[in-house]
Enzyme design. Structure first.
Site, PDB file in Angstrom:
ATOM      1  N   LYS A 116      19.522   1.333 -15.852  1.00  0.00           N
ATOM      2  CA  LYS A 116      18.198   1.065 -15.317  1.00  0.00           C
ATOM      3  C   LYS A 116      17.124   1.313 -16.380  1.00  0.00           C
ATOM      4  O   LYS A 116      17.345   2.052 -17.344  1.00  0.00           O
ATOM      5  CB  LYS A 116      17.928   1.992 -14.123  1.00  0.00           C
ATOM      6  CG  LYS A 116      18.784   1.727 -12.891  1.00  0.00           C
ATOM      7  CD  LYS A 116      18.475   2.742 -11.801  1.00  0.00           C
ATOM      8  CE  LYS A 116      19.333   2.506 -10.568  1.00  0.00           C
ATOM      9  NZ  LYS A 116      18.935   1.299  -9.839  1.00  0.00           N
ATOM     10  N   ARG A 125      27.568  -0.635  -2.780  1.00  0.00           N
ATOM     11  CA  ARG A 125      28.456  -1.464  -1.949  1.00  0.00           C
ATOM     12  C   ARG A 125      29.926  -1.238  -2.295  1.00  0.00           C
ATOM     13  O   ARG A 125      30.796  -1.411  -1.443  1.00  0.00           O
ATOM     14  CB  ARG A 125      28.071  -2.932  -2.095  1.00  0.00           C
ATOM     15  CG  ARG A 125      28.247  -3.505  -3.487  1.00  0.00           C
ATOM     16  CD  ARG A 125      27.392  -4.743  -3.710  1.00  0.00           C
ATOM     17  NE  ARG A 125      25.990  -4.402  -3.866  1.00  0.00           N
ATOM     18  CZ  ARG A 125      25.013  -5.310  -4.005  1.00  0.00           C
ATOM     19  NH1 ARG A 125      25.294  -6.602  -3.987  1.00  0.00           N
ATOM     20  NH2 ARG A 125      23.770  -4.925  -4.154  1.00  0.00           N
TER      21      ARG A 125
END
Length: 503
Positions: free
Chosen positions: A282, A356
């Site tokens: 990030k 996920r």
């Protein structure tokens, strides 16, 4: 802070402070009108002179009012009577406590619950007041050295009611509001801890503490890295490969149903205690806030405290799915293919789409409980923030009735969700040339394709997914955990228990 119900005539009260409302159109609510009559127009004199005109965010603190035994009266602006609603009710409660905590009062009697709020009864008004007051007084300063907490001397809040028939409703509202706020505080404290303290192992220790406090109702199973591997939860394990802090999963079982064969409700919380993004790292700006990627797990932990304290007649399984997503020589890579617990293969296209991967294995794992409902809570996608901002959480479900029940609980508590589609057309965005499914789709509809990914692993039960990426914490000067969506989910569970007292 302690909360109480009062059932006394206003002229008999001898408390340190009475809190009453004033409308913008110079109409006085019932309790304010009574005080004005007792004081022979003393309060109305200040209103007519313009010292307070009743606008929201206005207040006036009066001392030594003629013929009134209580030491102070706090007048709180309520806006226009015709426009007074749930939102304004919450504002006047918040504004009241903001003023009171800066006085020397150790107690206050609230009469704001006699304000009319359409379709809301005394239970709703008192419970909301308890929740707003506790939230306004929340402070996280345990890691600051040499700084004293703000000196709040307010110890007792009384809610005065006029109908004897409402006493029990008021007392239940206090009990529910107080316990739910305890759970919210626990969740906030966990989420606000730095990632060097709040690791996956820290969650494990907290889970064990929950058992000690509720040893008759709570059972716990800790699933470590070796057991995760033996279970075939490879996608879950892959996320934590780059970190020295090993993944672990806490399974907390609450057995409150009178029917021990009753199918449980399963709550799953994503607990990435720090999300660097892995190899797909990030940007550095605001990366410190990625400690909040474990907000789902903190919410489920707080909820398990709530259900055990409320003694809800339900069977509930809470799953804290914890790990850390870091770059390193052992970290998983874009291009890797992993076999999930369900035996489906997943092509990793982005290591920052890690939530996920954890959840897909947990969603398969919980099949063993033969659940009536499965709800996962996760800071899953930045795309949900783009779609809904920071006011509303994203809701996805394979069942209309469940989705409607959750929307209703959100409306009751102002912890709102907005349902987004998981139409068949979106699934093609997850097609892979090399595996059964890819872990991300194209740039568009990212929150939806993430939910579509999860839904591939939920075919055997009724399921809902709440994406709290935009609602679980605040940035800037107010940086900190919100504890959402505990209000929504605790109300959902109360409703399932037949304990919805709002109507």
């Amino acid at each position: 802070m302690k909360f109480h119900i009062n059932y006394l005539s206003i002229e008999k009260l001898k408390n340190e402070c009475l809190v009453v409302g004033v409308f913008e159109d110079k109409k006085l609510p019932f309790s304010t009108k009574q005080l004005d009559e007792i004081s022979q127009g003393y309060i109305n004199k200040f209103i007519m002179s313009g010292e307070i005109n009743g606008r929201i965010n206005q207040s006036l603190l009066l001392y030594h009012i003629p013929y009134v035994f209580s030491e102070r009266i706090l007048l709180i602006g309520c806006g226009k009577e015709s426009e007074f609603d749930e939102r304004n009710y919450r504002k006047v409660i918040f504004n009241s406590i903001k003023i009171l905590k800066n006085t020397s009062a150790t107690e206050a009697v609230f009469f704001l619950n006699d304000l009319y709020v359409k379709d809301r009864n005394i239970y709703w008004k008192i419970r909301v007041a308890v929740e707003v007051i506790d939230s306004a007084l929340y402070d996280f300063s345990i890691l600051k050295s040499g700084q004293r907490k703000e000196n709040v001397v307010l110890y007792n809040i009384f809610f005065n009611i006029y109908k004897k028939s409402e006493i029990i409703s008021g007392e239940v509202a206090i009990k529910h509001g107080f316990i739910i706020n305890q759970g919210i505080k626990i969740a906030k404290d966990l989420a606000n801890l730095p990632p060097n303290i709040c690791t996956p192992n820290y969650f494990e220790l907290q889970s064990q503490n929950l058992v000690k406090k509720n040893n008759k109702k709570i059972l716990i199973e800790i699933i470590d890295e070796i057991t995760l591997k033996n279970l075939g939860m490879n996608a879950y394990l892959y996320v934590g490969k780059g970190s020295k802090n090993k993944p672990c999963m806490s399974v907390i079982k609450y057995n409150g149903s009178y029917d021990k064969t009753s199918k449980p409700i399963v709550l799953i919380g994503k607990g990435v205690t720090f999300d660097s993004g892995g190899i797909s790292i990030k940007p550095s700006r605001l990366m410190d806030e990625m400690k909040y990627d474990m907000s789902g797990a903190s919410v489920v932990y707080g909820l398990m405290h709530i259900v055990s304290q409320l003694k809800l007649p339900l069977n509930i399984v809470g799953i804290l799915a914890c790990c850390e997503n870091m770059p390193g020589g052992n970290a998983y890579r874009p291009g890797d293919i992993v076999t999930t617990m369900s035996k489906k293969t997943v092509e990793i296209l982005d290591t920052d789409a890690e939530g996920r991967l954890i959840l897909c294995d947990v969603l398969t794992y919980v099949e063993r409980f033969n659940p009536s409902i499965v709800i996962d809570v996760a800071t899953l996608t930045g795309a949900c923030v783009v779609a809904l901002g920071h006011y509303v959480s994203g809701l996805f479900s394979n069942d209309d009735l469940l989705a409607n029940d959750m929307i209703y609980a959100g409306e009751l508590t102002n912890d709102k969700v907005w349902r987004l589609p998981i139409f068949h057309e979106y699934y093609s965005d997850l097609d892979s040339n090399f595996a059964d499914i890819a872990n991300i789709g194209c740039r568009s509809a990212g929150a939806i394709t993430a939910a579509c990914f999860l839904s591939n692993f939920t075919k055997k039960y009724t399921w809902a997914h709440i994406d709290i990426a935009g609602t679980s914490w605040k940035s800037g000067k107010e940086k900190g955990s919100t504890g959402r969506p505990i209000l929504l989910l605790s109300q959902f569970l109360l409703n399932k228990s037949g304990l919805n007292l709002h109507n």
